[in-house]
Scaffold this motif. Sequence first.
Motif, PDB file in Angstrom:
ATOM      1  N   ILE A   1       0.843  -1.204   0.000  1.00 37.73           N
ATOM      2  CA  ILE A   1       0.000   0.000   0.000  1.00 37.73           C
ATOM      3  C   ILE A   1       0.878   1.254   0.000  1.00 37.73           C
ATOM      4  N   ARG A   2       1.977   1.188   0.745  1.00 37.39           N
ATOM      5  CA  ARG A   2       2.896   2.338   0.800  1.00 37.39           C
ATOM      6  C   ARG A   2       3.490   2.615  -0.589  1.00 37.39           C
ATOM      7  N   LYS A   3       3.847   1.545  -1.294  1.00 33.25           N
ATOM      8  CA  LYS A   3       4.411   1.719  -2.649  1.00 33.25           C
ATOM      9  C   LYS A   3       3.351   2.266  -3.610  1.00 33.25           C
ATOM     10  N   LEU A   4       2.138   1.724  -3.530  1.00 33.01           N
ATOM     11  CA  LEU A   4       1.055   2.158  -4.413  1.00 33.01           C
ATOM     12  C   LEU A   4       0.760   3.647  -4.244  1.00 33.01           C
ATOM     13  N   THR A   5       0.828   4.131  -3.006  1.00 34.44           N
ATOM     14  CA  THR A   5       0.497   5.536  -2.718  1.00 34.44           C
ATOM     15  C   THR A   5       1.728   6.440  -2.724  1.00 34.44           C
ATOM     16  N   SER A   6       2.868   5.908  -3.211  1.00 37.12           N
ATOM     17  CA  SER A   6       4.127   6.668  -3.241  1.00 37.12           C
ATOM     18  C   SER A   6       4.433   7.283  -1.870  1.00 37.12           C
TER      19      SER A   6
END
Length: 252
Positions: free
Chosen positions: A188-193
Amino acid sequence: MRTANDFEKALVGDLVSENYVFASVLHYFGISFYQYPTESLQVVCKKHKVHSSQLIIELESWAQRKEPTTEELYLNPIEVLVAYLKKKHYYFVRQELPFLSNIISGINPEPRYASLMADLRIMFPLFVEDFIHHIHEEESRLFKRIELLQDIEENRFSLTDAITILQRDPIHMLADQHEIHDDEMEGIRKLTSDYSLQEDAPLTMKVLYHELQNFEQELRIHAKIEDELLFPKAVELEREALRQFKKITRKN
Protein backbone atom coordinates in the motif's frame (compact mmCIF):
# COMPACT_ATOMS: atom_id res chain seq x y z
CA MET A 1 -12.26 27.19 19.10
CA ARG A 2 -15.79 26.87 17.75
CA THR A 3 -18.78 27.28 20.06
CA ALA A 4 -21.32 24.42 20.14
CA ASN A 5 -23.65 26.53 17.98
CA ASP A 6 -20.91 27.28 15.43
CA PHE A 7 -20.01 23.60 15.41
CA GLU A 8 -23.57 22.59 14.52
CA LYS A 9 -23.83 25.16 11.74
CA ALA A 10 -20.44 24.32 10.21
CA LEU A 11 -20.27 22.23 7.04
CA VAL A 12 -19.10 18.65 7.52
CA GLY A 13 -16.39 19.12 4.88
CA ASP A 14 -15.01 22.17 6.74
CA LEU A 15 -14.99 20.34 10.09
CA VAL A 16 -13.11 17.39 8.61
CA SER A 17 -10.66 19.74 6.81
CA GLU A 18 -9.88 21.39 10.15
CA ASN A 19 -9.36 18.06 11.94
CA TYR A 20 -9.14 14.76 10.04
CA VAL A 21 -9.89 12.86 13.28
CA PHE A 22 -13.46 14.12 13.00
CA ALA A 23 -13.94 11.82 9.99
CA SER A 24 -13.27 8.85 12.31
CA VAL A 25 -15.66 10.20 14.93
CA LEU A 26 -18.41 10.57 12.32
CA HIS A 27 -17.77 7.00 11.15
CA TYR A 28 -18.11 5.84 14.78
CA PHE A 29 -21.67 7.22 14.67
CA GLY A 30 -22.42 5.61 11.30
CA ILE A 31 -21.87 8.77 9.21
CA SER A 32 -19.60 8.77 6.12
CA PHE A 33 -18.11 12.27 5.94
CA TYR A 34 -17.62 12.16 2.15
CA GLN A 35 -21.38 11.86 1.56
CA TYR A 36 -22.17 15.24 3.17
CA PRO A 37 -19.29 17.67 2.53
CA THR A 38 -21.57 20.64 1.82
CA GLU A 39 -24.22 19.96 4.48
CA SER A 40 -24.19 21.37 7.99
CA LEU A 41 -23.44 19.06 10.89
CA GLN A 42 -26.86 19.88 12.35
CA VAL A 43 -28.65 18.67 9.21
CA VAL A 44 -26.53 15.50 8.96
CA CYS A 45 -27.06 14.69 12.63
CA LYS A 46 -30.83 14.97 12.19
CA LYS A 47 -30.68 12.58 9.23
CA HIS A 48 -28.83 10.02 11.33
CA LYS A 49 -30.71 10.69 14.58
CA VAL A 50 -27.48 11.68 16.37
CA HIS A 51 -27.13 14.55 18.84
CA SER A 52 -24.32 16.91 17.78
CA SER A 53 -23.40 17.28 21.48
CA GLN A 54 -22.53 13.54 21.48
CA LEU A 55 -20.19 14.11 18.55
CA ILE A 56 -18.47 16.98 20.35
CA ILE A 57 -18.02 14.89 23.51
CA GLU A 58 -16.62 11.99 21.49
CA LEU A 59 -14.24 14.25 19.57
CA GLU A 60 -12.92 15.73 22.82
CA SER A 61 -12.56 12.22 24.24
CA TRP A 62 -10.51 11.09 21.21
CA ALA A 63 -8.31 14.17 21.52
CA GLN A 64 -7.55 13.37 25.16
CA ARG A 65 -6.72 9.69 24.62
CA LYS A 66 -3.30 8.84 25.95
CA GLU A 67 -1.45 5.65 25.15
CA PRO A 68 0.80 4.16 27.86
CA THR A 69 4.52 4.75 27.36
CA THR A 70 6.92 1.89 26.60
CA GLU A 71 8.33 2.31 30.12
CA GLU A 72 4.86 2.00 31.68
CA LEU A 73 4.15 -1.14 29.66
CA TYR A 74 7.55 -2.63 30.55
CA LEU A 75 6.91 -2.21 34.28
CA ASN A 76 3.65 -4.17 34.09
CA PRO A 77 3.47 -7.98 34.27
CA ILE A 78 3.16 -9.89 31.01
CA GLU A 79 -0.61 -10.51 31.38
CA VAL A 80 -1.23 -6.72 31.45
CA LEU A 81 0.86 -6.33 28.30
CA VAL A 82 -1.12 -9.10 26.56
CA ALA A 83 -4.42 -7.48 27.64
CA TYR A 84 -3.25 -4.13 26.19
CA LEU A 85 -2.25 -5.74 22.87
CA LYS A 86 -5.58 -7.60 22.66
CA LYS A 87 -7.41 -4.31 23.23
CA LYS A 88 -5.42 -2.73 20.36
CA HIS A 89 -6.26 -5.70 18.11
CA TYR A 90 -9.94 -5.17 18.89
CA TYR A 91 -9.65 -1.45 18.10
CA PHE A 92 -7.87 -2.14 14.79
CA VAL A 93 -10.46 -4.71 13.68
CA ARG A 94 -13.61 -2.99 14.95
CA GLN A 95 -12.80 0.67 14.30
CA GLU A 96 -9.78 1.48 12.13
CA LEU A 97 -10.03 -1.17 9.42
CA PRO A 98 -13.80 -0.71 8.86
CA PHE A 99 -13.25 3.07 8.68
CA LEU A 100 -10.51 2.71 6.06
CA SER A 101 -12.54 0.12 4.13
CA ASN A 102 -15.53 2.47 4.17
CA ILE A 103 -13.53 5.34 2.64
CA ILE A 104 -11.80 3.15 0.04
CA SER A 105 -14.99 1.50 -1.15
CA GLY A 106 -17.25 4.54 -0.78
CA ILE A 107 -15.52 7.60 -2.23
CA ASN A 108 -16.01 8.60 -5.84
CA PRO A 109 -12.46 9.54 -6.92
CA GLU A 110 -11.52 12.27 -9.38
CA PRO A 111 -10.34 10.87 -12.76
CA ARG A 112 -6.65 11.41 -11.85
CA TYR A 113 -7.05 9.06 -8.84
CA ALA A 114 -9.40 6.53 -10.47
CA SER A 115 -6.70 4.01 -11.44
CA LEU A 116 -4.99 4.20 -8.06
CA MET A 117 -8.28 3.74 -6.21
CA ALA A 118 -9.20 0.78 -8.44
CA ASP A 119 -5.91 -0.88 -7.41
CA LEU A 120 -6.44 0.02 -3.75
CA ARG A 121 -9.94 -1.50 -3.83
CA ILE A 122 -8.36 -4.80 -4.85
CA MET A 123 -5.31 -4.58 -2.58
CA PHE A 124 -6.85 -3.34 0.67
CA PRO A 125 -9.37 -6.18 1.24
CA LEU A 126 -6.50 -8.67 0.72
CA PHE A 127 -4.43 -6.75 3.27
CA VAL A 128 -7.34 -6.79 5.75
CA GLU A 129 -7.86 -10.53 5.29
CA ASP A 130 -4.15 -11.22 5.84
CA PHE A 131 -3.97 -8.85 8.81
CA ILE A 132 -6.97 -10.41 10.59
CA HIS A 133 -5.52 -13.88 9.97
CA HIS A 134 -2.23 -12.68 11.52
CA ILE A 135 -4.06 -11.34 14.59
CA HIS A 136 -5.97 -14.61 15.05
CA GLU A 137 -2.73 -16.58 14.71
CA GLU A 138 -1.02 -14.36 17.25
CA GLU A 139 -3.84 -14.63 19.78
CA SER A 140 -4.42 -18.37 19.36
CA ARG A 141 -0.72 -19.31 19.37
CA LEU A 142 1.49 -16.68 21.05
CA PHE A 143 -0.98 -15.30 23.60
CA LYS A 144 -2.26 -18.81 24.33
CA ARG A 145 1.33 -20.02 24.75
CA ILE A 146 2.00 -17.30 27.31
CA GLU A 147 -1.16 -18.23 29.20
CA LEU A 148 -0.16 -21.93 29.27
CA LEU A 149 3.37 -21.09 30.47
CA GLN A 150 1.88 -19.12 33.34
CA ASP A 151 -0.32 -22.10 34.19
CA ILE A 152 2.74 -24.38 34.21
CA GLU A 153 4.54 -21.93 36.50
CA GLU A 154 1.58 -22.11 38.89
CA ASN A 155 1.52 -25.95 38.76
CA ARG A 156 -1.89 -26.18 37.09
CA PHE A 157 -0.87 -29.05 34.80
CA SER A 158 0.19 -32.63 35.34
CA LEU A 159 3.80 -33.51 34.55
CA THR A 160 2.82 -35.24 31.29
CA ASP A 161 0.76 -32.27 30.08
CA ALA A 162 3.51 -29.83 31.03
CA ILE A 163 6.06 -31.81 28.95
CA THR A 164 3.72 -31.74 25.93
CA ILE A 165 3.12 -27.99 26.25
CA LEU A 166 6.80 -27.10 26.71
CA GLN A 167 7.79 -29.05 23.60
CA ARG A 168 5.23 -27.32 21.39
CA ASP A 169 5.58 -23.83 19.77
CA PRO A 170 8.68 -22.49 21.55
CA ILE A 171 8.68 -18.68 21.83
CA HIS A 172 11.74 -18.18 19.58
CA MET A 173 9.94 -19.94 16.69
CA LEU A 174 6.84 -17.78 17.18
CA ALA A 175 9.11 -14.70 17.21
CA ASP A 176 10.68 -15.72 13.87
CA GLN A 177 7.22 -16.12 12.30
CA HIS A 178 6.16 -12.74 13.73
CA GLU A 179 9.02 -10.92 11.98
CA ILE A 180 7.65 -12.00 8.58
CA HIS A 181 4.59 -9.78 9.23
CA ASP A 182 6.51 -6.70 10.40
CA ASP A 183 5.98 -4.70 7.18
CA GLU A 184 2.46 -5.66 6.18
CA MET A 185 1.66 -2.33 4.50
CA GLU A 186 4.63 -2.25 2.13
CA GLY A 187 2.42 -2.80 -0.95
CA ILE A 188 0.00 0.00 0.00
CA ARG A 189 2.90 2.34 0.80
CA LYS A 190 4.41 1.72 -2.65
CA LEU A 191 1.06 2.16 -4.41
CA THR A 192 0.50 5.54 -2.72
CA SER A 193 4.13 6.67 -3.24
CA ASP A 194 4.70 6.86 0.53
CA TYR A 195 1.33 8.60 1.01
CA SER A 196 2.40 11.65 -1.00
CA LEU A 197 -0.32 13.86 -2.53
CA GLN A 198 -0.45 17.10 -4.46
CA GLU A 199 -1.50 20.19 -2.52
CA ASP A 200 -4.74 20.49 -4.50
CA ALA A 201 -5.83 16.88 -3.84
CA PRO A 202 -9.47 16.52 -2.76
CA LEU A 203 -10.31 16.23 0.93
CA THR A 204 -11.35 12.58 0.58
CA MET A 205 -7.87 11.60 -0.66
CA LYS A 206 -6.15 13.69 2.00
CA VAL A 207 -8.16 12.02 4.76
CA LEU A 208 -7.60 8.56 3.25
CA TYR A 209 -3.82 9.00 2.95
CA HIS A 210 -3.60 10.54 6.42
CA GLU A 211 -5.53 7.60 7.93
CA LEU A 212 -3.50 4.99 6.03
CA GLN A 213 -0.25 6.59 7.19
CA ASN A 214 -1.55 6.89 10.73
CA PHE A 215 -2.61 3.23 10.74
CA GLU A 216 0.81 2.15 9.48
CA GLN A 217 2.47 4.17 12.25
CA GLU A 218 0.22 2.48 14.83
CA LEU A 219 1.15 -0.94 13.43
CA ARG A 220 4.86 -0.07 13.67
CA ILE A 221 4.48 0.94 17.32
CA HIS A 222 2.41 -2.19 17.99
CA ALA A 223 5.04 -4.45 16.38
CA LYS A 224 7.81 -2.68 18.31
CA ILE A 225 6.00 -3.29 21.63
CA GLU A 226 5.62 -6.97 20.71
CA ASP A 227 9.24 -7.36 19.54
CA GLU A 228 10.95 -5.36 22.30
CA LEU A 229 8.67 -6.01 25.29
CA LEU A 230 6.34 -8.97 24.81
CA PHE A 231 8.79 -11.48 23.31
CA PRO A 232 11.62 -10.85 25.83
CA LYS A 233 9.10 -11.21 28.69
CA ALA A 234 7.68 -14.37 27.08
CA VAL A 235 11.17 -15.85 26.62
CA GLU A 236 11.93 -15.21 30.30
CA LEU A 237 8.61 -16.78 31.31
CA GLU A 238 9.41 -19.85 29.18
CA ARG A 239 12.89 -20.14 30.73
CA GLU A 240 11.36 -19.94 34.20
CA ALA A 241 8.77 -22.61 33.36
CA LEU A 242 11.54 -24.91 32.01
CA ARG A 243 13.66 -24.26 35.11
CA GLN A 244 10.75 -25.13 37.36
CA PHE A 245 9.92 -28.18 35.27
CA LYS A 246 13.53 -29.49 35.54
CA LYS A 247 13.42 -29.10 39.31
CA ILE A 248 10.22 -31.17 39.49
CA THR A 249 11.61 -33.92 37.21
CA ARG A 250 14.81 -34.15 39.29
CA LYS A 251 12.72 -34.65 42.44
CA ASN A 252 10.74 -37.37 40.75
